[in-house]
Design a protein around this motif. Structure first.
Motif, PDB file in Angstrom:
ATOM      1  N   LYS A   7       0.835  -1.205   0.000  1.00 16.43           N
ATOM      2  CA  LYS A   7       0.000   0.000   0.000  1.00 16.43           C
ATOM      3  C   LYS A   7       0.867   1.251   0.000  1.00 16.43           C
ATOM      4  O   LYS A   7       0.572   2.222  -0.697  1.00 16.43           O
ATOM      5  N   SER A   8       1.927   1.213   0.779  1.00 10.19           N
ATOM      6  CA  SER A   8       2.849   2.345   0.823  1.00 10.19           C
ATOM      7  C   SER A   8       3.509   2.555  -0.535  1.00 10.19           C
ATOM      8  O   SER A   8       3.617   3.686  -1.017  1.00 10.19           O
ATOM      9  N   ALA A   9       3.934   1.462  -1.157  1.00 15.08           N
ATOM     10  CA  ALA A   9       4.565   1.563  -2.479  1.00 15.08           C
ATOM     11  C   ALA A   9       3.570   2.102  -3.503  1.00 15.08           C
ATOM     12  O   ALA A   9       3.932   2.924  -4.355  1.00 15.08           O
ATOM     13  N   LEU A  10       2.331   1.660  -3.413  1.00 12.54           N
ATOM     14  CA  LEU A  10       1.301   2.144  -4.332  1.00 12.54           C
ATOM     15  C   LEU A  10       1.056   3.643  -4.137  1.00 12.54           C
ATOM     16  O   LEU A  10       0.921   4.388  -5.114  1.00 12.54           O
ATOM     17  N   ALA A  11       1.027   4.081  -2.888  1.00 13.66           N
ATOM     18  CA  ALA A  11       0.840   5.505  -2.619  1.00 13.66           C
ATOM     19  C   ALA A  11       2.006   6.314  -3.198  1.00 13.66           C
ATOM     20  O   ALA A  11       1.795   7.384  -3.778  1.00 13.66           O
ATOM     21  N   ASP A  12       3.222   5.784  -3.062  1.00 15.22           N
ATOM     22  CA  ASP A  12       4.394   6.457  -3.648  1.00 15.22           C
ATOM     23  C   ASP A  12       4.268   6.545  -5.163  1.00 15.22           C
ATOM     24  O   ASP A  12       4.561   7.580  -5.764  1.00 15.22           O
ATOM     25  N   LYS A  13       3.832   5.451  -5.777  1.00 11.59           N
ATOM     26  CA  LYS A  13       3.667   5.447  -7.239  1.00 11.59           C
ATOM     27  C   LYS A  13       2.574   6.427  -7.657  1.00 11.59           C
ATOM     28  O   LYS A  13       2.707   7.113  -8.678  1.00 11.59           O
ATOM     29  N   ASP A  14       1.499   6.501  -6.876  1.00  9.49           N
ATOM     30  CA  ASP A  14       0.429   7.448  -7.189  1.00  9.49           C
ATOM     31  C   ASP A  14       0.934   8.890  -7.132  1.00  9.49           C
ATOM     32  O   ASP A  14       0.607   9.708  -7.986  1.00  9.49           O
ATOM     33  N   ARG A  15       1.744   9.190  -6.099  1.00 10.92           N
ATOM     34  CA  ARG A  15       2.304  10.534  -5.993  1.00 10.92           C
ATOM     35  C   ARG A  15       3.231  10.833  -7.173  1.00 10.92           C
ATOM     36  O   ARG A  15       3.207  11.925  -7.736  1.00 10.92           O
ATOM     37  N   ALA A  16       4.038   9.847  -7.546  1.00 12.78           N
ATOM     38  CA  ALA A  16       4.943  10.035  -8.681  1.00 12.78           C
ATOM     39  C   ALA A  16       4.144  10.259  -9.963  1.00 12.78           C
ATOM     40  O   ALA A  16       4.500  11.115 -10.787  1.00 12.78           O
ATOM     41  N   LEU A  17       3.071   9.504 -10.133  1.00 18.96           N
ATOM     42  CA  LEU A  17       2.214   9.668 -11.305  1.00 18.96           C
ATOM     43  C   LEU A  17       1.593  11.061 -11.322  1.00 18.96           C
ATOM     44  O   LEU A  17       1.552  11.713 -12.378  1.00 18.96           O
ATOM     45  N   ASP A  18       1.137  11.516 -10.173  1.00 18.64           N
ATOM     46  CA  ASP A  18       0.572  12.873 -10.094  1.00 18.64           C
ATOM     47  C   ASP A  18       1.605  13.919 -10.496  1.00 18.64           C
ATOM     48  O   ASP A  18       1.286  14.887 -11.202  1.00 18.64           O
ATOM     49  N   GLN A  19       2.841  13.727 -10.042  1.00 16.98           N
ATOM     50  CA  GLN A  19       3.899  14.678 -10.389  1.00 16.98           C
ATOM     51  C   GLN A  19       4.170  14.676 -11.890  1.00 16.98           C
ATOM     52  O   GLN A  19       4.350  15.729 -12.501  1.00 16.98           O
ATOM     53  N   VAL A  20       4.179  13.486 -12.485  1.00 19.39           N
ATOM     54  CA  VAL A  20       4.403  13.406 -13.930  1.00 19.39           C
ATOM     55  C   VAL A  20       3.259  14.068 -14.683  1.00 19.39           C
ATOM     56  O   VAL A  20       3.481  14.810 -15.644  1.00 19.39           O
ATOM     57  N   GLU A  21       2.040  13.824 -14.233  1.00 19.25           N
ATOM     58  CA  GLU A  21       0.891  14.456 -14.882  1.00 19.25           C
ATOM     59  C   GLU A  21       0.963  15.978 -14.758  1.00 19.25           C
ATOM     60  O   GLU A  21       0.646  16.701 -15.707  1.00 19.25           O
ATOM     61  N   ASP A  22       1.398  16.463 -13.601  1.00 17.75           N
ATOM     62  CA  ASP A  22       1.548  17.914 -13.428  1.00 17.75           C
ATOM     63  C   ASP A  22       2.618  18.459 -14.371  1.00 17.75           C
ATOM     64  O   ASP A  22       2.452  19.541 -14.956  1.00 17.75           O
ATOM     65  N   ARG A  23       3.706  17.727 -14.526  1.00 21.57           N
ATOM     66  CA  ARG A  23       4.769  18.168 -15.440  1.00 21.57           C
ATOM     67  C   ARG A  23       4.269  18.197 -16.887  1.00 21.57           C
ATOM     68  O   ARG A  23       4.608  19.113 -17.646  1.00 21.57           O
ATOM     69  N   ILE A  24       3.500  17.201 -17.254  1.00 18.71           N
ATOM     70  CA  ILE A  24       2.948  17.165 -18.613  1.00 18.71           C
ATOM     71  C   ILE A  24       2.032  18.362 -18.830  1.00 18.71           C
ATOM     72  O   ILE A  24       2.099  19.028 -19.869  1.00 18.71           O
ATOM     73  N   GLU A  25       1.188  18.623 -17.849  1.00 17.02           N
ATOM     74  CA  GLU A  25       0.276  19.768 -17.956  1.00 17.02           C
ATOM     75  C   GLU A  25       1.072  21.073 -18.053  1.00 17.02           C
ATOM     76  O   GLU A  25       0.744  21.950 -18.849  1.00 17.02           O
ATOM     77  N   ALA A  26       2.130  21.188 -17.250  1.00 14.54           N
ATOM     78  CA  ALA A  26       2.958  22.393 -17.297  1.00 14.54           C
ATOM     79  C   ALA A  26       3.635  22.526 -18.658  1.00 14.54           C
ATOM     80  O   ALA A  26       3.734  23.637 -19.205  1.00 14.54           O
ATOM     81  N   ALA A  27       4.089  21.405 -19.215  1.00 16.92           N
ATOM     82  CA  ALA A  27       4.725  21.447 -20.537  1.00 16.92           C
ATOM     83  C   ALA A  27       3.721  21.885 -21.597  1.00 16.92           C
ATOM     84  O   ALA A  27       4.049  22.688 -22.480  1.00 16.92           O
ATOM     85  N   LYS A  28       2.513  21.373 -21.497  1.00 16.09           N
ATOM     86  CA  LYS A  28       1.478  21.782 -22.444  1.00 16.09           C
ATOM     87  C   LYS A  28       1.190  23.276 -22.318  1.00 16.09           C
ATOM     88  O   LYS A  28       1.034  23.976 -23.319  1.00 16.09           O
TER      89      LYS A  28
END
Length: 96
Positions: free
Chosen positions: A40-61
């Motif tokens: 569960k902890s690893a999944l939460a970390d992956k979710d946070r990382a995914l959110d960060q990547v999505e934010d970066r993509i949005e910022a790039a757009k």
């Protein structure tokens, strides 16, 4: 009488085996619960990382749009204003 004693001894042996099985299953349950916690902890970390990547993509757009015409630039500014308002609302909710 011997038959009754034999049955009682057999029942005691079966109870001993069952107690060992129960203890083993309890240990396994505890190990599995620990594994679930780690996963569960690893999944939460992956979710946070995914959110960060999505934010970066949005910022790039958004930055790509800034390089285009004035209409797109205004749309980007509006989007940024919307994000700022959402952040302000979140900050206000923390204070409540």
């Amino acid at each position: 009488m011997d038959e009754l004693l034999r049955k009682l001894q057999e029942t005691n042996r079966k109870m001993g085996r069952l107690e060992r099985v129960i203890l083993k299953l309890k240990d396994e349950k505890a190990q599995l619960a620990e594994t679930v916690g780690v996963l569960k902890s690893a999944l939460a970390d992956k979710d946070r990382a995914l959110d960060q990547v999505e934010d970066r993509i949005e910022a790039a757009k958004l930055s790509q749009h800034l390089d285009t015409d004035d209409v797109a630039r205004q749309a980007v500014k509006d989007k940024i204003d919307m994000y700022i308002k959402e952040i302000d609302e979140c900050l206000k909710s923390f204070g409540e």
